[in-house]
Design an enzyme around this catalytic site. Structure first.
Site, mmCIF file in Angstrom:
data_model
loop_
_atom_site.group_PDB
_atom_site.id
_atom_site.type_symbol
_atom_site.label_atom_id
_atom_site.label_comp_id
_atom_site.label_asym_id
_atom_site.label_seq_id
_atom_site.Cartn_x
_atom_site.Cartn_y
_atom_site.Cartn_z
ATOM 1 C CE LYS A 1 -4.226 -1.565 0.194
ATOM 2 N NZ LYS A 1 -4.670 -2.791 1.168
ATOM 3 C CD GLU B 1 -10.138 4.553 0.327
ATOM 4 O OE1 GLU B 1 -9.595 5.176 -0.146
ATOM 5 O OE2 GLU B 1 -9.126 3.250 -0.140
ATOM 6 C CB SER C 1 0.010 -7.950 -1.787
ATOM 7 O OG SER C 1 -0.588 -9.052 -0.801
HETATM 8 C C1 LIG Z 1 -4.929 -3.669 0.760
HETATM 9 C C2 LIG Z 1 -4.612 -5.364 0.547
HETATM 10 C C3 LIG Z 1 -4.971 -5.903 -0.084
HETATM 11 C C4 LIG Z 1 -6.121 -5.830 -1.503
HETATM 12 O O1 LIG Z 1 -5.539 -4.532 -2.087
HETATM 13 P P1 LIG Z 1 -5.310 -4.046 -3.503
HETATM 14 O O2 LIG Z 1 -5.482 -3.160 -3.971
HETATM 15 O O3 LIG Z 1 -5.927 -5.540 -4.301
HETATM 16 O O4 LIG Z 1 -3.825 -4.805 -4.135
HETATM 17 C C5 LIG Z 1 -3.795 -6.749 -1.009
HETATM 18 N N1 LIG Z 1 -3.085 -7.545 0.458
HETATM 19 C C6 LIG Z 1 -2.634 -6.837 1.224
HETATM 20 C C7 LIG Z 1 -1.633 -6.396 2.353
HETATM 21 C C8 LIG Z 1 -3.195 -5.614 1.200
HETATM 22 O O5 LIG Z 1 -2.994 -4.538 1.965
#
Ligand SMILES: *Cc1c(COP(=O)(O)O)cnc(C)c1O
Length: 413
Positions: A106, A128, A395
């Protein structure tokens, strides 16, 4: 439904109106339009300014910790090969976005938007958040640059993500629990958009994914594309060629777009997005907008949405608050209809299995979001030849999910 003709390039979108084929655009109140146009112009100026790029790189390196490693997940690879027919079982790599400052991808996007807000002279930032990762990243950069920060968060999420709420407050942000609707991410975004219309002069809205009205989907994608650009370079250095497949989880779709976009015109690279199937797409309790939804308009853009027969937005369900959104970024909707990206879905149960396996085999506790994608790696890797190079976008890290997972496994902390 009109389909678009196959484009020569999958990387040229959106058009000047913010459309990816029939998706995207800007469906906003008249009062918001001047703000959106302002933002679009400021972003175009920033993109053309070498000092903006230099700032992104400098803070990216010294504050976020980029580049994130591309890591060969050797034990997971061996484990899945042991279950595969002879000569099969892909070589699996993790793009380690969980090692970024604040623990997820993020922050890549937030850095870009906060630097833009500073250029525009906006002292007040609103955001948000669902799981709280975008809120934490925004609160972090606001602290770093001395900006006022207000985060809208569904009351349900405030409860299930208590550690992140505390983190945001420690960083000096004001967290406003949203009591409307299902009291989750969609309602938090409605509330943030409402705030923005009423505080037009001093406020910058920092959106956390590739959704919202144009230019957000393209801008957030651009800021996240550092993931795919690095991956390309790292894989060339490690293996001397491009990966054979990419896979990422999808909430709104920003970590996925960031990994995918630089590879969209490398037609030999297979690309998989993984939505949250919750209790199963048939059960109705899920967050799989492409797999189980249809096109409509929400939060300023046209895309695939979960909705009932009257077109009202339906509740999303996922074990993971970060994927609990009834829509998906418009570029994904387009890539789905173009057939360039294959969209799969993973249930809560499959996700928990992957969460355990990754922790035990690799010593990496993943967030529940990328554990969705990992569960599909477990299915796909054994079907591929042994020289197949597969990249999973890891992610985020799982620390934020520990209380929830402990509870599911019947442990008290
Ligand atoms: C917020 C989040 C997501 C989902 O958001 P995307 O916009 O689809 O990437 C995925 N993985 C993590 C670790 C997140 O914090």
């Amino acid at each position: 439904m009109t389909l678009n003709p196959a484009p020569n390039s999958f990387r040229t979108g959106p058009d000047e109106r913010g459309r990816f084929g029939i998706f995207g655009g800007r469906f906003v109140a008249e009062t918001l339009m001047p703000l959106i146009l302002d933002l679009e112009k400021a972003y175009a100026d920033a993109k053309a300014d070498p000092s903006f790029k230099a700032d992104m790189e400098s803070y990216g390196t010294h504050y976020i910790g980029r580049p994130s490693p591309l890591y060969f997940a050797e034990r997971l690879t061996e484990h899945l090969r042991a279950q595969a027919p002879a000569g099969q079982g892909a070589k699996i790599f993790f793009k380690r976005e969980e090692l970024n400052h604040t623990g997820s991808h993020k922050v890549n996007n937030v850095l870009g938007q906060i630097l833009l807000a500073r250029r525009m002279g906006k002292p007040r930032i609103i955001a948000e958040t669902g799981a709280g990762q975008h809120g934490v990243a925004t609160a972090t950069l606001c602290a770093r640059f001395g900006l006022k920060c207000v985060v809208y968060m569904g009351a349900v999420d405030v409860e299930r993500q208590a550690p992140n709420v505390f983190r945001m407050k420690m960083l000096g942000a004001e967290v406003i629990p949203v009591q409307s609707g299902t009291r989750t991410l969609k309602d938090a975004m409605n509330e943030a958009l409402r705030d923005w219309v009423t505080n037009v002069s001093d406020t910058f809205y920092c959106i956390g994914t590739v959704a919202g009205p144009h230019p957000y989907p393209a801008m957030v994608r651009d800021f996240q594309s550092v993931i795919g650009i690095e991956t390309k370079q790292q894989m060339l250095e490690m293996e001397g060629r491009l990966p054979d497949s990419l896979i990422a989880c999808i909430g709104g779709g920003s970590n996925a777009m960031g990994l995918f976009h630089p590879f969209l015109d490398d037609r030999d690279v297979e690309i998989y997005g993984v939505e949250a199937a919750g209790h199963g797409v048939q059960s109705g309790l899920h967050a799989a907008s492409l797999t189980g939804g249809r096109p409509g308009v929400l939060h300023g853009n046209r895309t695939y949405l979960l909705m009932n027969e009257d077109g009202q937005i339906a509740d999303a369900h996922s074990i993971s608050a970060g994927l609990d959104y009834p829509g998906i970024g418009p570029e994904h909707a387009w890539l789905h209809e173009m057939g360039r990206v294959t969209y799969l879905s993973a249930t809560d149960a499959e996700t928990l299995e992957a969460f355990k396996l990754c922790s035990m085999l690799e010593g990496i506790i993943p967030a529940l979001e990328p554990a969705h994608a990992l569960s599909k790696v477990m299915e796909l890797a054994p079907t591929k030849p042994a020289d197949h190079l597969m990249v999973l976008n890891l992610s985020g890290r799982g620390d934020k999910d520990i209380p929830q997972v402990a509870q599911i496994f019947g442990q008290t902390l």
